[in-house]
Design a protein around this motif. Structure first.
Motif, PDB file in Angstrom:
ATOM      1  N   ILE A  97      -0.104   0.894  31.652  1.00 52.19           N
ATOM      2  CA  ILE A  97       0.743   1.606  30.684  1.00 52.19           C
ATOM      3  C   ILE A  97       0.581   1.004  29.295  1.00 52.19           C
ATOM      4  CG2 ILE A  97       3.135   2.154  30.075  1.00 52.19           C
ATOM      5  CD1 ILE A  97       3.767   2.019  33.098  1.00 52.19           C
ATOM      6  N   TYR A  98       0.591  -0.329  29.238  1.00 49.08           N
ATOM      7  CA  TYR A  98       0.484  -1.039  27.962  1.00 49.08           C
ATOM      8  C   TYR A  98      -0.862  -0.767  27.301  1.00 49.08           C
ATOM      9  CZ  TYR A  98       0.293  -4.985  24.714  1.00 49.08           C
ATOM     10  OH  TYR A  98       0.164  -5.775  23.590  1.00 49.08           O
ATOM     11  N   GLU A  99      -1.927  -0.761  28.093  1.00 47.66           N
ATOM     12  CA  GLU A  99      -3.255  -0.528  27.529  1.00 47.66           C
ATOM     13  C   GLU A  99      -3.370   0.898  27.001  1.00 47.66           C
ATOM     14  OE1 GLU A  99      -7.859  -0.574  29.081  1.00 47.66           O
ATOM     15  OE2 GLU A  99      -6.535  -2.252  29.561  1.00 47.66           O
ATOM     16  N   ALA A 100      -2.870   1.855  27.752  1.00 52.19           N
ATOM     17  CA  ALA A 100      -2.937   3.258  27.305  1.00 52.19           C
ATOM     18  C   ALA A 100      -2.146   3.447  26.017  1.00 52.19           C
ATOM     19  CB  ALA A 100      -2.400   4.169  28.401  1.00 52.19           C
ATOM     20  N   TYR A 101      -0.965   2.846  25.955  1.00 58.47           N
ATOM     21  CA  TYR A 101      -0.133   2.953  24.743  1.00 58.47           C
ATOM     22  C   TYR A 101      -0.819   2.278  23.559  1.00 58.47           C
ATOM     23  CZ  TYR A 101       3.647   1.983  21.465  1.00 58.47           C
ATOM     24  OH  TYR A 101       4.399   1.882  20.332  1.00 58.47           O
ATOM     25  N   SER A 102      -1.365   1.085  23.811  1.00 57.21           N
ATOM     26  CA  SER A 102      -1.966   0.310  22.727  1.00 57.21           C
ATOM     27  C   SER A 102      -3.156   1.025  22.105  1.00 57.21           C
ATOM     28  CB  SER A 102      -2.405  -1.067  23.244  1.00 57.21           C
ATOM     29  OG  SER A 102      -1.298  -1.819  23.680  1.00 57.21           O
ATOM     30  N   PHE A 103      -4.052   1.531  22.929  1.00 56.88           N
ATOM     31  CA  PHE A 103      -5.306   2.058  22.412  1.00 56.88           C
ATOM     32  C   PHE A 103      -5.215   3.512  21.964  1.00 56.88           C
ATOM     33  CE2 PHE A 103      -6.898  -1.694  24.567  1.00 56.88           C
ATOM     34  CZ  PHE A 103      -7.839  -2.145  23.658  1.00 56.88           C
ATOM     35  N   HIS A 104      -4.198   4.222  22.426  1.00 55.38           N
ATOM     36  CA  HIS A 104      -4.094   5.637  22.048  1.00 55.38           C
ATOM     37  C   HIS A 104      -2.952   5.898  21.054  1.00 55.38           C
ATOM     38  CE1 HIS A 104      -7.157   6.822  24.909  1.00 55.38           C
ATOM     39  NE2 HIS A 104      -6.558   6.091  25.833  1.00 55.38           N
ATOM     40  N   ALA A 105      -1.788   5.313  21.315  1.00 54.88           N
ATOM     41  CA  ALA A 105      -0.623   5.624  20.477  1.00 54.88           C
ATOM     42  C   ALA A 105      -0.575   4.790  19.203  1.00 54.88           C
ATOM     43  CB  ALA A 105       0.661   5.423  21.290  1.00 54.88           C
ATOM     44  N   ILE A 106      -0.810   3.477  19.308  1.00 53.05           N
ATOM     45  CA  ILE A 106      -0.617   2.607  18.146  1.00 53.05           C
ATOM     46  C   ILE A 106      -1.540   2.973  16.976  1.00 53.05           C
ATOM     47  CG2 ILE A 106      -0.918   0.230  17.317  1.00 53.05           C
ATOM     48  CD1 ILE A 106       0.462  -0.726  19.833  1.00 53.05           C
ATOM     49  N   PRO A 107      -2.841   3.192  17.177  1.00 46.14           N
ATOM     50  CA  PRO A 107      -3.662   3.602  16.024  1.00 46.14           C
ATOM     51  C   PRO A 107      -3.190   4.906  15.393  1.00 46.14           C
ATOM     52  CG  PRO A 107      -5.061   2.834  17.813  1.00 46.14           C
ATOM     53  CD  PRO A 107      -3.673   2.955  18.380  1.00 46.14           C
ATOM     54  N   ARG A 108      -2.712   5.829  16.215  1.00 51.59           N
ATOM     55  CA  ARG A 108      -2.230   7.098  15.658  1.00 51.59           C
ATOM     56  C   ARG A 108      -0.967   6.889  14.836  1.00 51.59           C
ATOM     57  NH1 ARG A 108      -3.051  11.224  20.848  1.00 51.59           N
ATOM     58  NH2 ARG A 108      -5.328  11.000  20.969  1.00 51.59           N
ATOM     59  N   ILE A 109      -0.064   6.044  15.335  1.00 47.22           N
ATOM     60  CA  ILE A 109       1.141   5.719  14.572  1.00 47.22           C
ATOM     61  C   ILE A 109       0.750   5.046  13.259  1.00 47.22           C
ATOM     62  CG2 ILE A 109       3.268   4.349  14.533  1.00 47.22           C
ATOM     63  CD1 ILE A 109       3.354   4.637  17.594  1.00 47.22           C
ATOM     64  N   GLY A 110      -0.224   4.128  13.325  1.00 50.21           N
ATOM     65  CA  GLY A 110      -0.702   3.460  12.119  1.00 50.21           C
ATOM     66  C   GLY A 110      -1.266   4.427  11.103  1.00 50.21           C
ATOM     67  N   GLY A 111      -1.971   5.455  11.599  1.00 45.86           N
ATOM     68  CA  GLY A 111      -2.514   6.450  10.695  1.00 45.86           C
ATOM     69  C   GLY A 111      -1.436   7.276  10.026  1.00 45.86           C
ATOM     70  N   LEU A 112      -0.422   7.640  10.791  1.00 46.62           N
ATOM     71  CA  LEU A 112       0.650   8.483  10.259  1.00 46.62           C
ATOM     72  C   LEU A 112       1.573   7.721   9.317  1.00 46.62           C
ATOM     73  CD1 LEU A 112       1.603  10.438  13.500  1.00 46.62           C
ATOM     74  CD2 LEU A 112       0.522  11.393  11.460  1.00 46.62           C
ATOM     75  N   VAL A 113       1.937   6.486   9.680  1.00 46.94           N
ATOM     76  CA  VAL A 113       2.951   5.739   8.935  1.00 46.94           C
ATOM     77  C   VAL A 113       2.341   4.861   7.842  1.00 46.94           C
ATOM     78  CG1 VAL A 113       4.813   4.033   9.126  1.00 46.94           C
ATOM     79  CG2 VAL A 113       4.507   5.766  10.920  1.00 46.94           C
ATOM     80  N   ALA A 114       1.278   4.149   8.199  1.00 45.77           N
ATOM     81  CA  ALA A 114       0.666   3.217   7.246  1.00 45.77           C
ATOM     82  C   ALA A 114      -0.570   3.790   6.567  1.00 45.77           C
ATOM     83  CB  ALA A 114       0.306   1.914   7.959  1.00 45.77           C
ATOM     84  N   GLY A 115      -1.013   4.957   7.031  1.00 48.20           N
ATOM     85  CA  GLY A 115      -2.175   5.586   6.413  1.00 48.20           C
ATOM     86  C   GLY A 115      -3.479   4.904   6.729  1.00 48.20           C
ATOM     87  N   ASP A 116      -3.522   4.130   7.836  1.00 49.43           N
ATOM     88  CA  ASP A 116      -4.748   3.407   8.165  1.00 49.43           C
ATOM     89  C   ASP A 116      -4.860   3.236   9.678  1.00 49.43           C
ATOM     90  OD1 ASP A 116      -6.939   1.681   8.382  1.00 49.43           O
ATOM     91  OD2 ASP A 116      -6.470   0.726   6.478  1.00 49.43           O
ATOM     92  N   GLU A 117      -5.470   4.216  10.311  1.00 45.25           N
ATOM     93  CA  GLU A 117      -5.644   4.163  11.767  1.00 45.25           C
ATOM     94  C   GLU A 117      -6.598   3.046  12.177  1.00 45.25           C
ATOM     95  OE1 GLU A 117      -7.204   7.241  15.225  1.00 45.25           O
ATOM     96  OE2 GLU A 117      -6.001   8.012  13.540  1.00 45.25           O
ATOM     97  N   ASP A 118      -7.644   2.821  11.384  1.00 41.09           N
ATOM     98  CA  ASP A 118      -8.643   1.811  11.730  1.00 41.09           C
ATOM     99  C   ASP A 118      -8.049   0.408  11.727  1.00 41.09           C
ATOM    100  OD1 ASP A 118     -10.596   3.697  12.045  1.00 41.09           O
ATOM    101  OD2 ASP A 118     -11.430   3.457  10.022  1.00 41.09           O
ATOM    102  N   ALA A 119      -7.150   0.123  10.788  1.00 36.45           N
ATOM    103  CA  ALA A 119      -6.538  -1.206  10.726  1.00 36.45           C
ATOM    104  C   ALA A 119      -5.771  -1.508  12.008  1.00 36.45           C
ATOM    105  CB  ALA A 119      -5.609  -1.299   9.518  1.00 36.45           C
ATOM    106  N   TYR A 120      -5.050  -0.540  12.491  1.00 33.45           N
ATOM    107  CA  TYR A 120      -4.262  -0.772  13.699  1.00 33.45           C
ATOM    108  C   TYR A 120      -5.115  -0.719  14.961  1.00 33.45           C
ATOM    109  CZ  TYR A 120      -0.073  -1.368  11.102  1.00 33.45           C
ATOM    110  OH  TYR A 120       0.858  -1.902  10.248  1.00 33.45           O
TER     111      TYR A 120
END
Length: 259
Positions: free
Chosen positions: A190-213
């Motif tokens: 669960i943690y791996e799926a959340y980390s690799f799929h959700a966190i970069p997308r959240i980073g792109g939406l909120v921080a404007g940088d999917e690659d950084a996350y």
């Protein structure tokens, strides 16, 4: 087309940047770029990514720190630019000493200074822009030292640990909070799926940088397991080394003493 590997290149001259292999001399610059990009939204993203759990982890972390009561005590918080750990320490009723925040990233420090001003924190707080691998302090300068979610971004972790040991006074405690290897069965998937799929997308939406996350998630996977990192702390000269896993092993608190 991949760059050909030179025959005389030593493995010691390369390191990882997330899942990529890069020249060691370039990693610090690449990490700096990541944190320049995310500094303004860093604290908000911590809340979103962890569901607020990072606050509980940090509270537990600071609670385990053996802070001296002397007014002349000195604490060093490494990679602590935005102030989350330092502010908690300054607000503890049993600590009357100074706190120095050291970070290599000026943008992160700027956020910390702004937050400190808004909270009217005491003048016992200092901000220094410097490298954890080459601390600008005399040996035996600090009573305690912390680093939270920062050690995995240091290119030469062993060198930073040696520097931390050098600047600590005899009897001083080093405490590190870092992501670790999940040990709870079922949680790892669960943690791996959340980390690799959700966190970069959240980073792109909120921080404007999917690659950084995406890098930050990959850097967690590349960080040594808790027992391996504990051995690295021991090798740097620390005694009574221990670690405490939390939240099923998502994070761990590492402790060591200069004795």
């Amino acid at each position: 087309m991949p760059e050909p590997r030179l025959k005389n290149k030593s493995p010691a001259e390369e390191t990882h940047f997330g899942f990529s292999t890069v020249p060691l001399r370039q990693k610090q610059h690449l990490v700096d770029d990541v944190f320049h990009q995310v500094a303004a939204r860093y604290d908000l993203m911590n809340d979103l990514m962890s569901g607020g759990l990072h606050r509980l982890w940090k509270d537990r972390f600071v609670a385990k720190l053996a802070l001296p009561r002397a007014r002349r005590a000195r604490h060093l918080d490494l990679a602590g630019g935005t102030g989350d750990i330092a502010f908690r320490i300054l607000k503890k009723p049993n600590y009357a000493g100074d706190v120095t925040i050291l970070d290599i990233n000026g943008d992160m420090l700027a956020v910390g200074r702004e937050r400190a001003a808004k909270q009217h924190l005491p003048a016992r707080l200092n901000f220094i822009e410097a490298n954890a691998e080459d601390l600008p302090f005399a040996s035996n300068s600090f009573d305690t030292c912390t680093i939270a979610f920062g050690i995995r971004n240091v290119p030469r972790i062993e060198k930073a640990l040696t520097e931390i040991h050098r600047v600590l006074k005899h009897g001083g405690q080093f405490l590190c909070l870092e992501f670790s290897n999940v040990t709870l069965p079922g949680l790892n998937r669960i943690y791996e799926a959340y980390s690799f799929h959700a966190i970069p997308r959240i980073g792109g939406l909120v921080a404007g940088d999917e690659d950084a996350y995406r890098y930050l998630v990959e850097s967690i996977r590349q960080f040594p397991a808790a027992d391996t990192f504990a051995a690295m702390i021991e090798k740097a000269g620390f005694a009574r080394v221990s670690f405490l896993r939390m939240s099923g092993g998502i994070v761990a608190i590492h402790s060591g003493w200069k004795l």
